[in-house]
Design a protein around this motif. Sequence first.
Motif, PDB file in Angstrom:
ATOM      1  N   CYS A   1     -14.227   1.872   5.002  1.00  0.00           N
ATOM      2  CA  CYS A   1     -13.103   0.870   4.797  1.00  0.00           C
ATOM      3  C   CYS A   1     -11.476   1.561   4.624  1.00  0.00           C
ATOM      4  CB  CYS A   1     -12.945  -0.632   3.670  1.00  0.00           C
ATOM      5  SG  CYS A   1     -14.616  -1.535   4.891  1.00  0.00           S
ATOM      6  N   GLU A   2     -11.080   1.306   5.265  1.00  0.00           N
ATOM      7  CA  GLU A   2     -10.082   2.300   4.748  1.00  0.00           C
ATOM      8  C   GLU A   2      -8.244   1.195   5.388  1.00  0.00           C
ATOM      9  OE1 GLU A   2      -8.486   4.610   2.473  1.00  0.00           O
ATOM     10  OE2 GLU A   2      -6.524   3.833   3.464  1.00  0.00           O
ATOM     11  N   LEU A   3      -7.531   1.045   4.591  1.00  0.00           N
ATOM     12  CA  LEU A   3      -6.318  -0.406   4.784  1.00  0.00           C
ATOM     13  C   LEU A   3      -5.333   0.280   5.320  1.00  0.00           C
ATOM     14  CD1 LEU A   3      -6.459  -3.282   4.940  1.00  0.00           C
ATOM     15  CD2 LEU A   3      -5.962  -3.382   2.319  1.00  0.00           C
TER      16      LEU A   3
ATOM     17  N   ALA B   1     -12.083   4.423   1.434  1.00  0.00           N
ATOM     18  CA  ALA B   1     -12.201   5.807   1.512  1.00  0.00           C
ATOM     19  C   ALA B   1     -11.633   6.864   1.821  1.00  0.00           C
ATOM     20  CB  ALA B   1     -12.885   5.362   3.336  1.00  0.00           C
TER      21      ALA B   1
ATOM     22  N   LEU C   1       0.804  -1.179  -0.315  1.00  0.00           N
ATOM     23  CA  LEU C   1       0.052  -0.135  -0.135  1.00  0.00           C
ATOM     24  C   LEU C   1       1.045   1.786   0.310  1.00  0.00           C
ATOM     25  CD1 LEU C   1      -2.830  -0.573   2.934  1.00  0.00           C
ATOM     26  CD2 LEU C   1      -2.975  -0.173   0.076  1.00  0.00           C
TER      27      LEU C   1
ATOM     28  N   PHE D   1     -19.745   2.758  -2.542  1.00  0.00           N
ATOM     29  CA  PHE D   1     -18.978   3.586  -3.607  1.00  0.00           C
ATOM     30  C   PHE D   1     -18.105   2.836  -3.472  1.00  0.00           C
ATOM     31  CE2 PHE D   1     -16.196   7.727  -3.853  1.00  0.00           C
ATOM     32  CZ  PHE D   1     -15.948   7.649  -5.958  1.00  0.00           C
TER      33      PHE D   1
ATOM     34  N   LYS E   1     -15.408  12.834 -10.607  1.00  0.00           N
ATOM     35  CA  LYS E   1     -15.770  11.989  -9.033  1.00  0.00           C
ATOM     36  C   LYS E   1     -16.489  12.843  -8.397  1.00  0.00           C
ATOM     37  CE  LYS E   1     -12.201  10.250  -7.171  1.00  0.00           C
ATOM     38  NZ  LYS E   1     -10.825   9.734  -6.986  1.00  0.00           N
ATOM     39  N   HIS E   2     -15.870  14.196  -7.582  1.00  0.00           N
ATOM     40  CA  HIS E   2     -16.789  14.728  -6.163  1.00  0.00           C
ATOM     41  C   HIS E   2     -18.069  14.977  -6.653  1.00  0.00           C
ATOM     42  CE1 HIS E   2     -12.932  13.571  -3.890  1.00  0.00           C
ATOM     43  NE2 HIS E   2     -13.269  12.710  -3.944  1.00  0.00           N
TER      44      HIS E   2
ATOM     45  N   ASP F   1     -10.056  -4.800   4.300  1.00  0.00           N
ATOM     46  CA  ASP F   1      -9.272  -4.557   2.573  1.00  0.00           C
ATOM     47  C   ASP F   1     -11.094  -4.439   2.567  1.00  0.00           C
ATOM     48  OD1 ASP F   1      -9.687  -5.215   0.716  1.00  0.00           O
ATOM     49  OD2 ASP F   1     -10.067  -7.609   0.544  1.00  0.00           O
ATOM     50  N   GLY F   2     -11.349  -4.018   2.183  1.00  0.00           N
ATOM     51  CA  GLY F   2     -12.788  -3.150   1.384  1.00  0.00           C
ATOM     52  C   GLY F   2     -13.519  -3.664   1.266  1.00  0.00           C
ATOM     53  N   PHE F   3     -12.533  -4.873  -0.426  1.00  0.00           N
ATOM     54  CA  PHE F   3     -13.342  -6.077  -1.135  1.00  0.00           C
ATOM     55  C   PHE F   3     -14.537  -7.074   0.004  1.00  0.00           C
ATOM     56  CE2 PHE F   3     -10.592  -5.067  -4.368  1.00  0.00           C
ATOM     57  CZ  PHE F   3     -11.521  -3.613  -4.984  1.00  0.00           C
TER      58      PHE F   3
ATOM     59  N   TYR G   1      -8.489  17.035   3.632  1.00  0.00           N
ATOM     60  CA  TYR G   1      -7.744  16.884   2.753  1.00  0.00           C
ATOM     61  C   TYR G   1      -7.639  18.626   2.651  1.00  0.00           C
ATOM     62  CZ  TYR G   1      -8.319  12.627   1.082  1.00  0.00           C
ATOM     63  OH  TYR G   1      -8.772  11.580   0.613  1.00  0.00           O
TER      64      TYR G   1
ATOM     65  N   THR H   1     -15.347   0.960   0.161  1.00  0.00           N
ATOM     66  CA  THR H   1     -14.698   0.389   0.136  1.00  0.00           C
ATOM     67  C   THR H   1     -13.620   0.974  -0.112  1.00  0.00           C
ATOM     68  OG1 THR H   1     -14.569   0.433  -2.846  1.00  0.00           O
ATOM     69  CG2 THR H   1     -16.051  -1.713  -1.095  1.00  0.00           C
TER      70      THR H   1
ATOM     71  N   TYR I   1      -0.428   3.371  -2.008  1.00  0.00           N
ATOM     72  CA  TYR I   1      -1.091   5.592  -2.738  1.00  0.00           C
ATOM     73  C   TYR I   1      -1.586   5.962  -0.969  1.00  0.00           C
ATOM     74  CZ  TYR I   1      -4.579   7.788  -5.049  1.00  0.00           C
ATOM     75  OH  TYR I   1      -5.385   8.855  -5.113  1.00  0.00           O
TER      76      TYR I   1
ATOM     77  N   ASP J   1     -14.143   3.066  -4.759  1.00  0.00           N
ATOM     78  CA  ASP J   1     -12.910   4.585  -5.504  1.00  0.00           C
ATOM     79  C   ASP J   1     -11.787   3.450  -5.216  1.00  0.00           C
ATOM     80  OD1 ASP J   1     -11.847   6.440  -6.585  1.00  0.00           O
ATOM     81  OD2 ASP J   1     -12.055   7.654  -5.096  1.00  0.00           O
ATOM     82  N   PRO J   2     -11.197   2.419  -5.455  1.00  0.00           N
ATOM     83  CA  PRO J   2      -9.436   2.170  -6.007  1.00  0.00           C
ATOM     84  C   PRO J   2      -8.564   3.489  -6.571  1.00  0.00           C
ATOM     85  CG  PRO J   2     -11.123   0.054  -6.489  1.00  0.00           C
ATOM     86  CD  PRO J   2     -12.015   1.422  -7.185  1.00  0.00           C
TER      87      PRO J   2
HETATM   88  C1  SAM Z   1      -8.162   6.293  -4.473  1.00  0.00           C
HETATM   89  S1  SAM Z   1      -8.007   6.855  -2.811  1.00  0.00           S
HETATM   90  C2  SAM Z   1      -9.610   6.824  -2.028  1.00  0.00           C
HETATM   91  C3  SAM Z   1     -10.146   8.647  -2.545  1.00  0.00           C
HETATM   92  C4  SAM Z   1     -11.146   9.044  -1.766  1.00  0.00           C
HETATM   93  N1  SAM Z   1     -12.500   7.662  -2.470  1.00  0.00           N
HETATM   94  C5  SAM Z   1     -12.014   9.848  -1.933  1.00  0.00           C
HETATM   95  O1  SAM Z   1     -12.956  10.542  -2.944  1.00  0.00           O
HETATM   96  O2  SAM Z   1     -11.603  11.318  -1.157  1.00  0.00           O
HETATM   97  C6  SAM Z   1      -7.865   4.944  -2.292  1.00  0.00           C
HETATM   98  C7  SAM Z   1      -8.302   4.389  -0.857  1.00  0.00           C
HETATM   99  O3  SAM Z   1      -7.827   3.292  -0.543  1.00  0.00           O
HETATM  100  C8  SAM Z   1      -6.942   2.461   0.276  1.00  0.00           C
HETATM  101  N2  SAM Z   1      -6.752   1.369  -0.160  1.00  0.00           N
HETATM  102  C9  SAM Z   1      -5.947   0.964  -0.803  1.00  0.00           C
HETATM  103  N3  SAM Z   1      -6.645  -0.823  -0.925  1.00  0.00           N
HETATM  104  C10 SAM Z   1      -7.910  -0.773  -0.284  1.00  0.00           C
HETATM  105  C11 SAM Z   1      -8.026  -2.013   0.307  1.00  0.00           C
HETATM  106  N4  SAM Z   1      -7.883  -3.211  -0.387  1.00  0.00           N
HETATM  107  N5  SAM Z   1      -9.161  -1.585   1.256  1.00  0.00           N
HETATM  108  C12 SAM Z   1      -9.682  -0.752   1.783  1.00  0.00           C
HETATM  109  N6  SAM Z   1      -8.980   0.327   1.838  1.00  0.00           N
HETATM  110  C13 SAM Z   1      -7.678   0.548   0.120  1.00  0.00           C
HETATM  111  C14 SAM Z   1      -5.862   3.208  -0.210  1.00  0.00           C
HETATM  112  O4  SAM Z   1      -4.992   3.325   1.466  1.00  0.00           O
HETATM  113  C15 SAM Z   1      -6.165   4.817  -0.775  1.00  0.00           C
HETATM  114  O5  SAM Z   1      -6.424   5.838   0.741  1.00  0.00           O
END
Ligand code: SAM
Length: 240
Positions: free
Chosen positions: A112-114, A42, A2, A159, A18-19, A141-143, A47, A40, A4, A161-162
């Motif tokens: 969910c946020e990993l 978050a 992880l 929603f 997106k928003h 894990d959101g999935f 920010y 899934t 990102y 948003d991977p």
């Molecule tokens: C694109 S960002 C989310 C942005 C947010 N949805 C927004 O619009 O403000 C993707 C997030 O997913 C988290 N992430 C990656 N894999 C994940 C997983 N398997 N389960 C939960 N969170 C995960 C990342 O740490 C990152 O914070």
Amino acid sequence: MLSYQHIYHAANFADIHKHKCLAKWLQNATQTGKICYLETHAGRGLYNLLAPEALKTGEAQEAKNELENINETHILKKIIQDIRRHYGEDFYPGSAFIAAALLGEQDEIHLCELHPKEYAALEENFLFSTKKPQVDIYKKDGFSEILKHLSKHKTNLLFIDPSYEIKSEYEQTANFINTLLQKDKNLQIMVWYPLLSNEIHHNLLDNIKHPFEKDEYIFGDKSKLRSLGSGLALIGNFKV
Ligand SMILES: C[S@@+](CC[C@H](N)C(=O)[O-])C[C@H]1O[C@@H](n2cnc3c(N)ncnc32)[C@H](O)[C@@H]1O
């Protein structure tokens, strides 16, 4: 794996597209009754666009006019104005704060946020948030987690948003959507994807076995981002 962190990309062209769609989708849904909003991936919910990470990429700066030119009548504009009033001019709401702004006490939110750092920031941001629909946050894990929190009594809006750090996430997301819709055919889903020159988003779209609508935005020469545009697929009744 992880690595990102969304703070590098918050309020860029893709995020704003997106928003805007997410806020409209939720606004439409709230007219119809009680909502269970599930996410899934978050991120941290709120920010600071002057954080060193945001300044490093300059993506928010590049899209500054896009942000300021959001129509006064658009619901996202009002949410951003409220956030700025509360937190300061340089703050911007992520998806979780957009949901919290639009939902009420009768609704619920499951996030969910990993990533450990993002999870901690998300927890902290909601601790100090003034708006309180019921919010539950899972460092999972959101999935695999989100399925456990579908409501039996409210309209479920999911929603997805991977970060698509791994190429297989496109197909994994499609398979996830197909499995969820087998369990709950009334589930309303919005899923985000980047439009890249290699068109890898087809690994997502071509594998979704249900009708969906798309909302895509091509950045054109306004943006130097690696992605050419931003896309959302919508399954269910609610429009954007
Ligand atoms: C694109 S960002 C989310 C942005 C947010 N949805 C927004 O619009 O403000 C993707 C997030 O997913 C988290 N992430 C990656 N894999 C994940 C997983 N398997 N389960 C939960 N969170 C995960 C990342 O740490 C990152 O914070």
